[in-house]
Scaffold this active site. Structure first.
Site, mmCIF file in Angstrom:
data_model
loop_
_atom_site.group_PDB
_atom_site.id
_atom_site.type_symbol
_atom_site.label_atom_id
_atom_site.label_comp_id
_atom_site.label_asym_id
_atom_site.label_seq_id
_atom_site.Cartn_x
_atom_site.Cartn_y
_atom_site.Cartn_z
ATOM 1 N N HIS A 28 49.939 53.886 33.003
ATOM 2 C CA HIS A 28 51.164 54.049 33.754
ATOM 3 C C HIS A 28 50.973 54.353 35.218
ATOM 4 O O HIS A 28 50.113 55.321 35.545
ATOM 5 C CB HIS A 28 52.263 55.181 33.135
ATOM 6 C CG HIS A 28 52.522 54.850 31.859
ATOM 7 N ND1 HIS A 28 53.346 53.502 31.441
ATOM 8 C CD2 HIS A 28 52.113 55.401 30.639
ATOM 9 C CE1 HIS A 28 53.494 53.558 30.151
ATOM 10 N NE2 HIS A 28 52.919 54.814 29.503
ATOM 11 N N ASN A 48 61.863 53.340 28.036
ATOM 12 C CA ASN A 48 61.984 54.605 28.375
ATOM 13 C C ASN A 48 61.235 55.134 29.881
ATOM 14 O O ASN A 48 61.767 55.889 30.304
ATOM 15 C CB ASN A 48 61.337 55.390 27.331
ATOM 16 C CG ASN A 48 61.994 55.420 26.170
ATOM 17 O OD1 ASN A 48 63.382 55.928 26.152
ATOM 18 N ND2 ASN A 48 61.595 55.133 25.050
HETATM 19 N N1 LIG Z 1 60.506 59.119 27.021
HETATM 20 C C1 LIG Z 1 59.496 58.675 26.711
HETATM 21 O O1 LIG Z 1 58.390 58.296 27.383
HETATM 22 C C2 LIG Z 1 59.438 58.136 25.313
HETATM 23 C C3 LIG Z 1 58.196 57.900 24.747
HETATM 24 C C4 LIG Z 1 58.132 57.538 22.986
HETATM 25 C C5 LIG Z 1 59.165 57.163 22.621
HETATM 26 N N2 LIG Z 1 60.486 57.402 23.162
HETATM 27 C C6 LIG Z 1 61.535 57.446 22.782
HETATM 28 O O2 LIG Z 1 61.972 58.625 21.579
HETATM 29 C C7 LIG Z 1 62.373 58.004 20.650
HETATM 30 C C8 LIG Z 1 61.419 58.549 19.110
HETATM 31 O O3 LIG Z 1 60.352 57.757 19.212
HETATM 32 P P1 LIG Z 1 59.506 57.576 17.844
HETATM 33 O O4 LIG Z 1 58.159 57.350 18.403
HETATM 34 O O5 LIG Z 1 59.559 59.013 17.194
HETATM 35 O O6 LIG Z 1 60.154 56.487 17.085
HETATM 36 P P2 LIG Z 1 59.920 56.443 15.519
HETATM 37 O O7 LIG Z 1 60.600 55.049 15.328
HETATM 38 O O8 LIG Z 1 58.811 56.685 15.037
HETATM 39 O O9 LIG Z 1 61.327 57.381 15.141
HETATM 40 C C9 LIG Z 1 62.408 57.361 15.197
HETATM 41 C C10 LIG Z 1 63.345 57.776 14.123
HETATM 42 O O10 LIG Z 1 64.455 58.206 14.487
HETATM 43 C C11 LIG Z 1 65.568 57.708 13.654
HETATM 44 N N3 LIG Z 1 67.016 57.424 14.051
HETATM 45 C C12 LIG Z 1 67.243 56.246 15.039
HETATM 46 N N4 LIG Z 1 68.676 56.223 15.205
HETATM 47 C C13 LIG Z 1 69.027 57.380 14.547
HETATM 48 C C14 LIG Z 1 70.323 58.069 14.695
HETATM 49 N N5 LIG Z 1 71.241 57.563 15.474
HETATM 50 N N6 LIG Z 1 70.355 59.251 14.061
HETATM 51 C C15 LIG Z 1 69.417 59.626 13.157
HETATM 52 N N7 LIG Z 1 68.071 59.192 13.207
HETATM 53 C C16 LIG Z 1 67.946 58.016 14.028
HETATM 54 C C17 LIG Z 1 64.897 56.259 13.039
HETATM 55 O O11 LIG Z 1 65.476 56.015 11.684
HETATM 56 C C18 LIG Z 1 63.591 56.890 13.111
HETATM 57 O O12 LIG Z 1 63.051 57.524 11.687
HETATM 58 C C19 LIG Z 1 62.506 56.372 20.480
HETATM 59 O O13 LIG Z 1 64.047 56.361 21.027
HETATM 60 C C20 LIG Z 1 61.528 55.925 21.774
HETATM 61 O O14 LIG Z 1 62.094 55.060 22.452
HETATM 62 C C21 LIG Z 1 60.339 58.151 24.586
#
Ligand SMILES: NC(=O)c1ccc[n+]([C@@H]2O[C@H](COP(=O)([O-])OP(=O)(O)OC[C@H]3O[C@@H](n4cnc5c(N)ncnc54)[C@H](O)[C@@H]3O)[C@@H](O)[C@H]2O)c1
Length: 269
Positions: free
Chosen positions: A222, A192
């Site tokens: 970062h 990300n």
């Molecule tokens: N931009 C950034 O700096 C940044 C930082 C942290 C996380 N993220 C991204 O944000 C997202 C969420 O992070 P998080 O910490 O909440 O993760 P997490 O694993 O705690 O939660 C993600 C949830 O989304 C669900 N999910 C996955 N694919 C799905 C789909 N197609 N439809 C519906 N639900 C779905 C999973 O089952 C899980 O419950 C991740 O993709 C992560 O890579 C981005």
């Protein structure tokens, strides 16, 4: 009142729902999750987002049709739910920027937004200074370097294990140096941030990335260095993890909440 749909109800989705609860200008009306997560999400939603429908597909028909969709689920959700929402004309805020390192994913997202006559906001998430980087690019930027430094345990289960003995490190070790595209491909769980810096700046090929396993730190650090016609920029963030998911920075949640609140704000950053 802005009707908000959230895709994904993990660490970010739940914390964002808690923070948005009681917001007079926003109402969380739909939570889209995977089929196996519906029952548990309904239980959690009863507490943090009472009144929200828990679904496995976004409902874009009235009366539920959302004014905004916030994605915090993962790469597959960007390519499915977000694309569908955009095609239906619903603006989206996207957290899983790592999804956009694959060749045609950015173009597909853009085409969907074009088709629906709407827009996608990519959040800065765990990093910052993307406004300055994007602005600097207007005048011309020569070099963008992103350096990601994490404790050795954060690199377990990644190709870093082939570079050094992570558990025995006594000094920082560079585990990757190359383009943002290659970094996102080899380290998908850390994709990300590299993708964010690349998409705000010089792109995935020309953005240089260095990843470091550092036994001397506890936080994720970062750092971004940019030079261009504007001058020079250095920015460093030392992020604390979210209590509910140590892999996610608290700042990523705040970034999503800020982007969502902007949808109903009269004046905003
Ligand atoms: N931009 C950034 O700096 C940044 C930082 C942290 C996380 N993220 C991204 O944000 C997202 C969420 O992070 P998080 O910490 O909440 O993760 P997490 O694993 O705690 O939660 C993600 C949830 O989304 C669900 N999910 C996955 N694919 C799905 C789909 N197609 N439809 C519906 N639900 C779905 C999973 O089952 C899980 O419950 C991740 O993709 C992560 O890579 C981005």
């Amino acid at each position: 009142m802005v009707k908000l749909a959230v895709v994904g109800f993990g660490a970010i989705g739940q914390e964002a729902a808690r923070m948005l609860r009681g917001d007079a200008r926003l109402q969380l009306t739909q939570i889209v999750v995977k089929p196996h997560a519906v029952d548990e999400t309904r239980r959690m939603a009863a507490e943090v987002a009472p009144g929200a429908c828990v679904l496995t597909e976004l409902d874009v028909s009235l009366p539920l049709r959302p004014d905004l969709l916030a994605e915090c689920a993962g790469h597959s959700a960007v390519m499915s739910h977000v694309i569908m929402a955009l095609q239906a004309g619903i603006p989206c805020v996207v957290a899983s920027l790592g999804a956009l390192h694959k060749a045609d994913s950015y173009a597909r997202l853009e085409a969907a937004a074009e088709c629906g006559g709407t827009r996608v906001q990519l959040i800065s998430g765990a990093v910052g200074g993307m406004d300055a980087l994007a602005a600097a690019c207007m005048g011309g930027v020569d070099r963008v370097v992103y350096i990601g430094r994490k404790p050795p345990r954060s690199w377990y289960g990644t190709p870093a294990e082939q570079v050094c003995a992570l558990s025995e490190l006594t000094a920082p070790c560079v585990i990757f140096a190359g383009s943002a595209r290659e970094a996102a491909r080899k380290f998908p769980k850390n994709a990300n941030v590299a993708a964010t810096v690349a998409l705000a700046g010089l792109g995935l090929e020309r953005t240089q990335v260095e990843l470091i396993a550092d036994p001397g730190i506890e936080r994720n650090v970062h750092r971004m260095e940019v030079t261009g016609s504007f001058g020079r920029l250095e920015i460093q963030l030392e992020n604390l993890p979210l209590l509910t998911n140590p892999k996610t920075s608290a700042l990523a949640v705040y970034s999503l909440v800020s982007a969502v609140r902007n949808a109903s704000a009269r004046i905003f950053f």
